[in-house]
Design a protein around this motif. Structure first.
Motif, PDB file in Angstrom:
ATOM      1  N   ILE A  16       0.419  -1.149   0.365  1.00  0.00           N
ATOM      2  CA  ILE A  16      -0.201   0.004   0.401  1.00  0.00           C
ATOM      3  C   ILE A  16       0.996   1.678   0.239  1.00  0.00           C
ATOM      4  O   ILE A  16       0.741   2.204  -0.809  1.00  0.00           O
ATOM      5  CB  ILE A  16      -0.839  -0.005   1.226  1.00  0.00           C
ATOM      6  N   VAL A  19       3.327   1.639  -3.385  1.00  0.00           N
ATOM      7  CA  VAL A  19       2.473   1.903  -4.660  1.00  0.00           C
ATOM      8  C   VAL A  19       2.003   3.648  -4.560  1.00  0.00           C
ATOM      9  O   VAL A  19       2.153   4.847  -5.037  1.00  0.00           O
ATOM     10  CB  VAL A  19       0.964   1.186  -4.676  1.00  0.00           C
ATOM     11  N   ALA A  20       1.990   3.775  -3.254  1.00  0.00           N
ATOM     12  CA  ALA A  20       1.412   5.217  -2.635  1.00  0.00           C
ATOM     13  C   ALA A  20       1.951   6.372  -3.150  1.00  0.00           C
ATOM     14  O   ALA A  20       2.363   7.534  -3.931  1.00  0.00           O
ATOM     15  CB  ALA A  20       0.694   5.241  -1.805  1.00  0.00           C
ATOM     16  N   ILE A  23       3.393   6.985  -6.277  1.00  0.00           N
ATOM     17  CA  ILE A  23       1.968   7.570  -7.682  1.00  0.00           C
ATOM     18  C   ILE A  23       2.837   9.112  -6.622  1.00  0.00           C
ATOM     19  O   ILE A  23       2.643   9.497  -8.617  1.00  0.00           O
ATOM     20  CB  ILE A  23       0.346   7.090  -6.968  1.00  0.00           C
ATOM     21  N   VAL A  24       2.446   8.865  -5.497  1.00  0.00           N
ATOM     22  CA  VAL A  24       2.889  10.656  -5.089  1.00  0.00           C
ATOM     23  C   VAL A  24       4.012  11.121  -6.004  1.00  0.00           C
ATOM     24  O   VAL A  24       4.478  12.186  -6.391  1.00  0.00           O
ATOM     25  CB  VAL A  24       2.924  10.975  -3.830  1.00  0.00           C
ATOM     26  N   ARG A  27       3.558  12.044  -9.555  1.00  0.00           N
ATOM     27  CA  ARG A  27       3.349  13.210  -9.761  1.00  0.00           C
ATOM     28  C   ARG A  27       4.214  14.289 -10.096  1.00  0.00           C
ATOM     29  O   ARG A  27       3.646  15.497  -9.696  1.00  0.00           O
ATOM     30  CB  ARG A  27       2.323  13.139  -9.042  1.00  0.00           C
ATOM     31  N   THR A 227       5.016  13.832   1.908  1.00  0.00           N
ATOM     32  CA  THR A 227       4.077  14.717   2.279  1.00  0.00           C
ATOM     33  C   THR A 227       4.642  15.466   3.711  1.00  0.00           C
ATOM     34  O   THR A 227       3.682  16.627   2.719  1.00  0.00           O
ATOM     35  CB  THR A 227       2.844  13.823   2.332  1.00  0.00           C
ATOM     36  N   ARG A 233       9.581  18.931  -3.423  1.00  0.00           N
ATOM     37  CA  ARG A 233       8.875  19.743  -3.346  1.00  0.00           C
ATOM     38  C   ARG A 233       9.893  21.544  -2.720  1.00  0.00           C
ATOM     39  O   ARG A 233      10.140  22.489  -3.673  1.00  0.00           O
ATOM     40  CB  ARG A 233       7.553  20.012  -2.675  1.00  0.00           C
TER      41      ARG A 233
ATOM     42  N   THR B  81      -6.732  11.846  -9.123  1.00  0.00           N
ATOM     43  CA  THR B  81      -5.712  12.373 -10.007  1.00  0.00           C
ATOM     44  C   THR B  81      -6.191  13.143 -10.936  1.00  0.00           C
ATOM     45  O   THR B  81      -5.818  14.283 -11.098  1.00  0.00           O
ATOM     46  CB  THR B  81      -4.727  11.345 -10.117  1.00  0.00           C
ATOM     47  N   VAL B  84      -7.458  16.882 -10.065  1.00  0.00           N
ATOM     48  CA  VAL B  84      -6.036  18.049  -9.758  1.00  0.00           C
ATOM     49  C   VAL B  84      -5.282  18.133 -11.364  1.00  0.00           C
ATOM     50  O   VAL B  84      -4.952  19.444 -11.141  1.00  0.00           O
ATOM     51  CB  VAL B  84      -5.003  16.884  -8.527  1.00  0.00           C
ATOM     52  N   ALA B  85      -5.205  17.644 -11.958  1.00  0.00           N
ATOM     53  CA  ALA B  85      -4.422  17.936 -13.489  1.00  0.00           C
ATOM     54  C   ALA B  85      -5.109  18.427 -14.197  1.00  0.00           C
ATOM     55  O   ALA B  85      -4.254  19.411 -14.150  1.00  0.00           O
ATOM     56  CB  ALA B  85      -4.076  16.415 -13.772  1.00  0.00           C
ATOM     57  N   ASP B 106      -3.279  18.876  -3.050  1.00  0.00           N
ATOM     58  CA  ASP B 106      -2.265  17.921  -1.744  1.00  0.00           C
ATOM     59  C   ASP B 106      -2.902  16.763  -1.122  1.00  0.00           C
ATOM     60  O   ASP B 106      -2.544  15.231  -1.140  1.00  0.00           O
ATOM     61  CB  ASP B 106      -1.487  18.224  -1.178  1.00  0.00           C
ATOM     62  N   THR B 109      -4.068  14.177  -4.303  1.00  0.00           N
ATOM     63  CA  THR B 109      -2.970  13.442  -4.636  1.00  0.00           C
ATOM     64  C   THR B 109      -2.797  12.018  -3.226  1.00  0.00           C
ATOM     65  O   THR B 109      -2.865  10.835  -3.559  1.00  0.00           O
ATOM     66  CB  THR B 109      -2.069  14.624  -5.058  1.00  0.00           C
ATOM     67  N   ALA B 110      -2.774  12.407  -1.769  1.00  0.00           N
ATOM     68  CA  ALA B 110      -2.597  11.434  -1.852  1.00  0.00           C
ATOM     69  C   ALA B 110      -3.824  10.790  -1.184  1.00  0.00           C
ATOM     70  O   ALA B 110      -2.690   9.356  -1.032  1.00  0.00           O
ATOM     71  CB  ALA B 110      -1.726  12.403   0.148  1.00  0.00           C
ATOM     72  N   ALA B 112      -5.782   9.427  -3.430  1.00  0.00           N
ATOM     73  CA  ALA B 112      -6.014   8.612  -4.243  1.00  0.00           C
ATOM     74  C   ALA B 112      -4.570   7.695  -4.036  1.00  0.00           C
ATOM     75  O   ALA B 112      -4.942   6.700  -4.561  1.00  0.00           O
ATOM     76  CB  ALA B 112      -5.505   9.441  -5.527  1.00  0.00           C
ATOM     77  N   ALA B 113      -3.759   8.142  -4.160  1.00  0.00           N
ATOM     78  CA  ALA B 113      -2.460   7.193  -3.996  1.00  0.00           C
ATOM     79  C   ALA B 113      -2.678   6.030  -3.025  1.00  0.00           C
ATOM     80  O   ALA B 113      -2.548   4.872  -3.763  1.00  0.00           O
ATOM     81  CB  ALA B 113      -1.036   8.291  -3.877  1.00  0.00           C
ATOM     82  N   LEU B 114      -2.929   6.493  -1.892  1.00  0.00           N
ATOM     83  CA  LEU B 114      -3.293   5.773  -0.641  1.00  0.00           C
ATOM     84  C   LEU B 114      -4.372   4.548  -1.649  1.00  0.00           C
ATOM     85  O   LEU B 114      -4.493   3.184  -1.122  1.00  0.00           O
ATOM     86  CB  LEU B 114      -3.559   5.988   0.185  1.00  0.00           C
TER      87      LEU B 114
END
Lengths: 593, 331
Positions: A16, A19-20, A23-24, A27, A227, A233, B81, B84-85, B106, B109-110, B112-114
């Motif tokens: 979990i 993968v999360a 993806i972050v 992005r 995060t 960032r 996602t 947001v995009a 944010d 995105t977080a 969606a990722a989870l």
């Protein structure tokens, strides 16, 4: 299905968060490091996912198939880690297609061996089903290439960690936190894998490679860094380039020499001014390539003025040697800087010559003119003409005195920023004007006590009073000096009852430059402006309220008293009173007046 | 009454009573904005996806499985996602959704990722095929809406023209979305019903008898998803033209788009009828699906004829809710 609940829980968490986090990270493209970090996290998730299928499969062939599939993730991780570390820390020059392709050779061979069934047993010599407390996995006897891959993985991991370790010690808290989270997230699987390889694992884990389990820690750490600590960032990737840019763009030649006397770096100015050859200088003994190396200051931190032959011929430089220390205060080298002072010296010489001409030649000549005019004036027939000649000579002398004041103001001998008590400074300047213009009346209002201003204000006040009186048509001109303190600024206003200041004269000063068509009539207001500028202040002009004349207000910052004045309370009140004896040091370089 | 004007208060700053909205009005406006953001947002899409998968599970006659949850999580992740995009481009057509996506980018995105991570973890229980199906919508989205394809195209030597996002290409955009969701909705319940882990992802473990039904269900969701994608495109026609996105409404105009969608829905009706006639679908299922298609036809009839833009975004999704309700009532 998973037979053991704890294993299922840990691997599920690893998948979990892996993968999360992938993806972050993905992005955040095209931020430096985003793509390799996403690949790294995807590689970890891949490994964990197919470990699950290996566990679920029942036959050796099926388990071996999923075992081999895991290699894709296994070998992607170290390459992605190194590329990420290089990009994230600003070493992206090293990340080219060629270098990435070279880094991928060993992983590609590993995957090809696994995909081809490893016919020669290079990767694994043998496989079997290993029954463990967590289920049945593939047990394997490592082949030669297995150790090559393992060594390669640890080598890349080490190389990637080094630049991040440097960031842990960085002053920026954000980078410390980011890099610490990254290192924790990376050390967890490595440590786990290393313990597995050397066989130092609990009995319950015997025969099982628990590395994918530790990806749960990695995922949480990386996701937290992304995060919580704004990884990708708030990135340090710009720092090395910025520091290099500043090093190259600084208007001083700089050469870095290591402890053994070898040149290890230099900037563009050094290359251009000192003629250092990029192909020849780096890595060579400094004595052979650094100009005047044998004449450098012996004490670190000292500055020596040396004349050195460079690409533009012989030029004078202020050469400074500054020691470089590491984080443990151990000297690791020296930076030798060459500051070209040729233009400065020429300007200084011009000022010196001008000062001598003004001090000696013009004064001598005007004294002669004045003297002979006096002789001529004894004849009543030429008395009027002689008086005009004397007045003109006096104006020339006055002009030269003002010019000398300017030269003195900018000379090295007196610091125009010396904190000087306001009261004595005003009293001193006023006294000189009273001596010079006995018919004039100068009224000085109360001066705030215990205030200090820059010494250059002395010349400013004197000049303002001179203007106020000398340009006044009244037989008994009057000038007023008032002082106030507003928000740590000292305001000194000089008012007069004269004709006021011509708007054109003030406009030239306000504009800051003269031209053949737009210029002032003398030096007085320029003297005031430069003195005020030196003191860090500003000035304003207005009509005198309720009468003729003008008011020029100079605002300068209040300075802290000198250290010796702070220690001694005695006499401070007297100095601040303004009318008593004041130290001569309040005036810069006025000994000839 | 709370909505009546308050007496003037000249000694206070701020708007006068004629401009100051009452508390009730503000609360109502806030509730409307929230409702709009919810109905156009990823949570509603995810809920509809769950219902669709439940319908598919019933049509396929396989046991209830984690498939609806997985599809719901994936739908939430993909659409969050995407919102947001495309928040900037969506500002004109769906302002509430775009504002929420921008304000909580944010968080979206977080979350969606989870959600995607959780979907993948759950999909492991369904074996390699379930995993591959779960990853398919995400991979499609990467090619469909993200800048990945153009970036790759720019990096490839010899590619002179800029490679477009699939989202910008006529018909390809709708078909990619339709194929991805139809595949997930049809195959995921089947994969969970018969996990096959003895090799790479394949459908060998599936019951051959279910293949014809699966083909019908796949075709049903493919065609219906195509309509669902194109109906909101009528609402977005101006924004799509400005963004260079080619859709049926931008290419054919609204009237011809409506006729095309009637045609597609007509094919769906024929498909359901034929499947019913061939005993691939039970009469109850046929009836429920036809109710759903009726709602879809009614929605298509509104295309270009109603000014309520939000309706065109929500109504197509609601056809599945109506079909599911009909299935519950009739079954």
């Amino acid at each position: 299905m998973f037979p053991i609940a704890p294993l299922r829980a840990v691997v599920t968490v690893a998948v979990i968060v892996g993968v999360a986090a992938a993806i972050v990270a993905w992005r955040e493209r095209p931020e430096p490091g985003a793509t390799p970090l996403a690949v790294l996290l995807a590689g970890q998730a891949w490994w964990a996912v197919f470990l699950v299928f290996e566990l679920q499969a029942e036959t050796l062939a099926a388990k071996a198939f999923w075992y081999d599939v895991q290699w894709v993730g296994v070998v992607a991780i170290p390459v992605a880690w190194l590329v990420f570390a290089l990009e994230y820390t600003g070493r992206d020059r090293l990340v080219t297609r060629k270098t990435v392709a070279a880094l991928c050779v060993v992983p590609a061979v590993t995957v090809l061996l696994a995909a081809s069934g490893d016919p020669y047993g290079l990767l694994l010599r043998d496989r079997w089903i290993e029954s463990t407390a967590f289920g049945d996995f593939v047990g394997a006897a490592p082949g030669v290439w297995y150790y090559v891959t393992a060594g390669y993985t640890y080598l890349l991991g080490l190389f990637g960690t080094i630049p991040l370790l440097q960031l842990v010690r960085d002053e920026a808290r954000a980078f410390k936190a980011q890099s610490a989270a990254l290192i924790v997230g990376t050390l967890a699987p490595w440590t786990t894998n290393a313990l597995h390889l050397v066989g130092v694992v609990p009995d319950a884990l015997a025969g099982f490679d628990p590395t994918p389990l530790s990806f749960a820690v990695t995922g949480v750490a990386y996701l937290g860094a992304l995060t919580r600590f704004r990884l990708l960032r708030t990135s340090p990737s710009a720092m090395p380039r910025a520091r290099r840019y500043v090093f190259d763009q600084v208007h001083e030649a700089a050469v870095v020499i290591d402890n053994h006397g070898y040149v290890v770096d230099y900037n563009r100015d050094a290359e251009a001014a000192l003629g250092l050859d990029p192909d020849d200088a780096l890595g060579r003994p400094a004595a052979a390539v650094v100009p005047a190396y044998d004449r450098l200051p012996e004490t670190d931190g000292d500055t020596e003025r040396l004349t050195i032959e460079g690409t533009d011929g012989w030029r004078p430089y202020d050469v400074t040697v500054t020691p470089l220390s590491d984080s443990r205060s151990r000297q690791v080298g020296r930076v030798v800087t060459y500051h070209d002072v040729g233009a400065y010296l020429r300007q200084q010489q011009r000022l010196d010559v001008l000062d001598r001409v003004l001090r000696h030649n013009i004064r001598t000549e005007t004294n002669l003119i004045h003297g002979y005019a006096s002789v001529v004036g004894e004849d009543p027939e030429h008395a009027e003409s002689a008086a005009v000649i004397q007045e003109s000579a006096s104006r020339i002398l006055q002009l030269s005195e003002r010019t000398r004041s300017i030269a003195s103001m900018f000379s090295e001998e007196a610091d125009p920023l010396d904190p000087t008590p306001t009261g004595p400074l005003l009293a001193n300047a006023t006294e000189r004007l009273r001596d010079r213009y006995p018919d004039a009346t100068i009224e000085v209002g109360p001066v705030p006590e215990s205030t200090y201003v820059a010494a250059s204000l002395d010349v400013v006040v004197e000049q303002l009073l001179t203007n106020a009186i000398s340009h006044n048509d009244e037989p008994n001109p009057t000038a007023w000096v008032t002082t106030a303190v507003v928000d740590d600024w000292v305001h000194v206003a000089v008012a007069d009852d004269g004709p006021g200041i011509d708007a054109e004269e003030w406009a030239v000063i306000d504009r800051g430059r003269e031209s053949p068509l737009e210029h002032g009539s003398g030096l007085g207001l320029w003297l005031v402006k430069w003195g005020t500028d030196l003191a860090g202040g500003r000035m304003e002009m207005a009509d005198r309220p309720g009468g003729d004349g003008a008011v020029v207000t100079v605002e300068v910052p209040m300075l802290p008293p000198p250290a010796d004045e702070e220690e001694s309370e005695t006499g401070e009140d007297d100095r601040a009173g303004g009318d008593d004896e004041s130290p001569e040091s309040a005036r810069p370089d006025r000994s000839d007046d | 009454m709370a909505t009546q004007p308050n007496p003037p208060s000249p000694d206070r700053d701020g708007p006068t009573v004629t401009h100051r909205p009452s508390t009730t009005t503000l609360a109502a406006a806030r509730a409307r904005r929230f409702a709009a953001a919810f109905l156009e947002g990823p949570v509603f899409v995810a809920l509809v996806a769950v219902v669709e998968t439940l319908v598919a599970t019933a049509l396929l006659g396989v046991p209830l499985s984690p498939a609806p949850a997985v599809v719901g999580l994936v739908a939430f992740a993909v659409y969050a996602t995407d919102h947001v995009a495309d928040a900037e481009a969506d500002a004109a057509s769906t302002p509430e959704r775009a504002a929420a996506a921008r304000r909580h980018a944010d968080l979206f995105t977080a979350a969606a990722a989870l959600a995607y991570g959780l979907a993948v973890a759950v999909a492991l229980f369904g074996g390699p095929l379930a995993l591959a199906i779960t990853l398919l919508p995400g991979v499609c989205w990467v090619c469909y809406a993200s800048d990945w394809l153009p970036t790759v195209g720019d990096a490839l030597p010899g590619v002179a023209e800029r490679v477009p996002r699939l989202k910008d290409v006529l018909l390809v955009n709708s078909l990619v979305v339709a194929v991805a969701w139809a595949t997930a909705l049809t195959l995921l319940p089947l994969a969970f019903a018969a996990p096959a882990i003895e090799g790479p992802p394949n459908v060998a473990g599936l019951d051959p008898a279910v293949a014809p039904v699966a083909a019908v269900v796949f075709a049903y969701f493919l065609l219906r998803s195509f309509v669902d994608v194109e109906v909101p495109n009528v609402r977005d026609v101006r924004a799509d033209r400005e963004a260079g996105v080619a859709t049926l409404p931008t290419a054919l105009g609204v009237r011809r788009t409506r006729r095309t969608l009637y045609l597609v829905d007509g094919v769906v009706v024929a498909l359901i009828a034929a499947a019913g006639a061939a005993d691939l679908l039970a009469p109850v299922h046929v009836a429920a699906l036809l109710v759903g298609v009726t709602v879809s036809l009614a929605t298509t009839g509104l295309v270009g004829r109603v000014r309520e833009r939000r309706l065109l975004g929500i109504a197509p999704e609601c056809s599945y809710l109506v079909a599911a309700a009909a299935l519950l009532l009739l079954g």
